[in-house]
Write a protein that holds these residues in place. Structure first.
Motif, PDB file in Angstrom:
ATOM      1  N   TYR A 196       0.842  -1.197   0.000  1.00  0.00           N
ATOM      2  CA  TYR A 196       0.000   0.000   0.000  1.00  0.00           C
ATOM      3  C   TYR A 196       0.878   1.248   0.000  1.00  0.00           C
ATOM      4  O   TYR A 196       1.965   1.259   0.592  1.00  0.00           O
ATOM      5  N   VAL A 197       0.369   2.305  -0.628  1.00  0.00           N
ATOM      6  CA  VAL A 197       1.028   3.609  -0.609  1.00  0.00           C
ATOM      7  C   VAL A 197      -0.009   4.660  -0.238  1.00  0.00           C
ATOM      8  O   VAL A 197      -1.090   4.720  -0.838  1.00  0.00           O
ATOM      9  N   ILE A 198       0.312   5.477   0.758  1.00  0.00           N
ATOM     10  CA  ILE A 198      -0.528   6.616   1.129  1.00  0.00           C
ATOM     11  C   ILE A 198       0.311   7.872   0.951  1.00  0.00           C
ATOM     12  O   ILE A 198       1.394   7.991   1.532  1.00  0.00           O
ATOM     13  N   HIS A 199      -0.174   8.805   0.132  1.00  0.00           N
ATOM     14  CA  HIS A 199       0.545  10.069  -0.026  1.00  0.00           C
ATOM     15  C   HIS A 199      -0.462  11.205  -0.140  1.00  0.00           C
ATOM     16  O   HIS A 199      -1.650  10.986  -0.395  1.00  0.00           O
ATOM     17  N   GLY A 200       0.012  12.419   0.072  1.00  0.00           N
ATOM     18  CA  GLY A 200      -0.878  13.569  -0.026  1.00  0.00           C
ATOM     19  C   GLY A 200      -0.675  14.533   1.117  1.00  0.00           C
ATOM     20  O   GLY A 200      -0.033  14.218   2.123  1.00  0.00           O
ATOM     21  N   GLU A 201      -1.255  15.720   0.964  1.00  0.00           N
ATOM     22  CA  GLU A 201      -0.999  16.788   1.925  1.00  0.00           C
ATOM     23  C   GLU A 201      -2.038  16.905   3.030  1.00  0.00           C
ATOM     24  O   GLU A 201      -1.817  17.627   4.005  1.00  0.00           O
ATOM     25  N   GLU A 202      -3.189  16.209   2.898  1.00  0.00           N
ATOM     26  CA  GLU A 202      -4.208  16.322   3.940  1.00  0.00           C
ATOM     27  C   GLU A 202      -3.913  15.309   5.039  1.00  0.00           C
ATOM     28  O   GLU A 202      -4.223  14.124   4.929  1.00  0.00           O
ATOM     29  N   ALA A 203      -3.306  15.793   6.113  1.00  0.00           N
ATOM     30  CA  ALA A 203      -2.783  14.914   7.164  1.00  0.00           C
ATOM     31  C   ALA A 203      -3.870  14.060   7.807  1.00  0.00           C
ATOM     32  O   ALA A 203      -3.648  12.879   8.098  1.00  0.00           O
ATOM     33  N   LEU A 204      -5.043  14.629   8.050  1.00  0.00           N
ATOM     34  CA  LEU A 204      -6.106  13.873   8.709  1.00  0.00           C
ATOM     35  C   LEU A 204      -6.509  12.660   7.877  1.00  0.00           C
ATOM     36  O   LEU A 204      -6.626  11.544   8.401  1.00  0.00           O
ATOM     37  N   LEU A 205      -6.717  12.856   6.583  1.00  0.00           N
ATOM     38  CA  LEU A 205      -7.162  11.758   5.729  1.00  0.00           C
ATOM     39  C   LEU A 205      -6.077  10.699   5.581  1.00  0.00           C
ATOM     40  O   LEU A 205      -6.371   9.497   5.545  1.00  0.00           O
ATOM     41  N   ALA A 206      -4.820  11.132   5.509  1.00  0.00           N
ATOM     42  CA  ALA A 206      -3.716  10.169   5.433  1.00  0.00           C
ATOM     43  C   ALA A 206      -3.626   9.355   6.720  1.00  0.00           C
ATOM     44  O   ALA A 206      -3.430   8.130   6.689  1.00  0.00           O
ATOM     45  N   THR A 222      -3.565   5.432  -2.267  1.00  0.00           N
ATOM     46  CA  THR A 222      -4.559   6.461  -1.994  1.00  0.00           C
ATOM     47  C   THR A 222      -3.853   7.799  -1.864  1.00  0.00           C
ATOM     48  O   THR A 222      -2.748   7.884  -1.324  1.00  0.00           O
ATOM     49  N   GLU A 223      -4.495   8.833  -2.396  1.00  0.00           N
ATOM     50  CA  GLU A 223      -3.956  10.187  -2.302  1.00  0.00           C
ATOM     51  C   GLU A 223      -4.866  11.020  -1.409  1.00  0.00           C
ATOM     52  O   GLU A 223      -6.064  11.154  -1.682  1.00  0.00           O
ATOM     53  N   ALA A 224      -4.287  11.564  -0.353  1.00  0.00           N
ATOM     54  CA  ALA A 224      -5.044  12.372   0.603  1.00  0.00           C
ATOM     55  C   ALA A 224      -5.023  13.829   0.148  1.00  0.00           C
ATOM     56  O   ALA A 224      -4.175  14.620   0.561  1.00  0.00           O
ATOM     57  N   LYS A 225      -5.964  14.163  -0.716  1.00  0.00           N
ATOM     58  CA  LYS A 225      -6.042  15.521  -1.244  1.00  0.00           C
ATOM     59  C   LYS A 225      -6.817  16.418  -0.278  1.00  0.00           C
ATOM     60  O   LYS A 225      -7.701  15.950   0.446  1.00  0.00           O
ATOM     61  N   PRO A 226      -6.523  17.709  -0.275  1.00  0.00           N
ATOM     62  CA  PRO A 226      -7.324  18.630   0.532  1.00  0.00           C
ATOM     63  C   PRO A 226      -8.784  18.609   0.091  1.00  0.00           C
ATOM     64  O   PRO A 226      -9.083  18.394  -1.089  1.00  0.00           O
ATOM     65  N   VAL A 227      -9.673  18.812   1.036  1.00  0.00           N
ATOM     66  CA  VAL A 227     -11.100  18.902   0.728  1.00  0.00           C
ATOM     67  C   VAL A 227     -11.424  20.371   0.485  1.00  0.00           C
ATOM     68  O   VAL A 227     -11.331  21.193   1.398  1.00  0.00           O
ATOM     69  N   GLY A 228     -11.769  20.705  -0.750  1.00  0.00           N
ATOM     70  CA  GLY A 228     -12.046  22.094  -1.109  1.00  0.00           C
ATOM     71  C   GLY A 228     -13.358  22.592  -0.522  1.00  0.00           C
ATOM     72  O   GLY A 228     -14.199  21.812  -0.067  1.00  0.00           O
ATOM     73  N   ARG A 229     -13.536  23.907  -0.558  1.00  0.00           N
ATOM     74  CA  ARG A 229     -14.738  24.511   0.026  1.00  0.00           C
ATOM     75  C   ARG A 229     -16.019  23.961  -0.600  1.00  0.00           C
ATOM     76  O   ARG A 229     -17.004  23.711   0.106  1.00  0.00           O
ATOM     77  N   HIS A 230     -16.016  23.752  -1.918  1.00  0.00           N
ATOM     78  CA  HIS A 230     -17.240  23.270  -2.566  1.00  0.00           C
ATOM     79  C   HIS A 230     -17.541  21.818  -2.207  1.00  0.00           C
ATOM     80  O   HIS A 230     -18.690  21.376  -2.298  1.00  0.00           O
TER      81      HIS A 230
END
Length: 212
Positions: free
Chosen positions: A21-31, A138-146
């Protein structure tokens, strides 16, 4: 294989476990939640041993990974191996080691590679391309306002609570850009109110302004 959203990643864990498994991305909570879900699922499946390697600086001894991949536990037959690369750059030797890992994951082991947000050039490296072919990513992307009102609504639904459009929009305005705080506010609502629909007044009274 294409990267999964964190929600899809966690859902897939309930069906089957993969060796890599690989987890990457900038949204720390989701990662963090994705990694915690994998650890929990691995424990349930009997992966009782856990080993963590943290790659810091340019002088990490990559033979540690080779040893971890080939070692046989005296205490458990199944192992969770975590490799953390906070800087996202394994270097030449590390890149070669990760390619070998992708080509031949160790038996009786679930390997989890944790990385930060990767830029386009990092995602085009040979080592990441090799991982894309063999790992569940999985990529932990930021959750945008929309996207945030729907994200909040899904989280509330898990604890038996709902809210209307205006309340969801107000909530999102208060926590935009701070997903960890949003989670904390959602957890707080479970303590303050019973299951059912939350009103705009409930949200105004309970949710702190933690947007950034």
């Amino acid at each position: 294989m294409p990267a999964l959203s964190p929600d899809a990643f966690i859902t897939q864990l309930a069906r089957t476990l993969a060796p890599l498994y690989v987890i990457h991305g900038e949204e720390a909570l989701l990662a963090l939640e994705a990694a915690d879900a994998l650890r929990s699922r691995a424990r349930q499946a009997g992966y009782a041993e856990r080993e963590v390697l943290t790659v810091e600086g340019a002088h990490f001894d990559w033979s540690q990974l080779t040893d971890a991949m080939s070692s046989v536990s005296l205490f458990a037959s199944l192992k969770l191996l975590e490799i953390r690369i906070p800087g996202g750059k394994p270097g030449v030797e590390g890149g070669e080691a990760l390619q070998r890992l992708a080509a031949s994951p160790p038996p009786d082991t679930i390997t989890l590679l944790q990385l930060p947000k990767l830029d386009r050039s990092q995602q085009k490296t040979k080592w990441f391309a090799a991982l894309e072919k063999s790992a569940v990513i999985t990529e932990a992307k930021p959750v945008g306002r929309h996207e945030l009102p729907a994200w909040i609504a899904r989280r509330l639904q898990r604890q038996g609570q709902t809210l209307g459009h205006d309340a969801a929009s107000f909530f999102a305005d208060r926590v935009e850009g701070n997903l960890l705080a949003a989670k904390q506010e959602i957890d707080k609502l479970a303590l303050l109110y019973p299951q059912g629909e939350l009103s705009l007044a409930d949200i105004r009274d309970a949710v702190a302004n933690v947007a950034r």
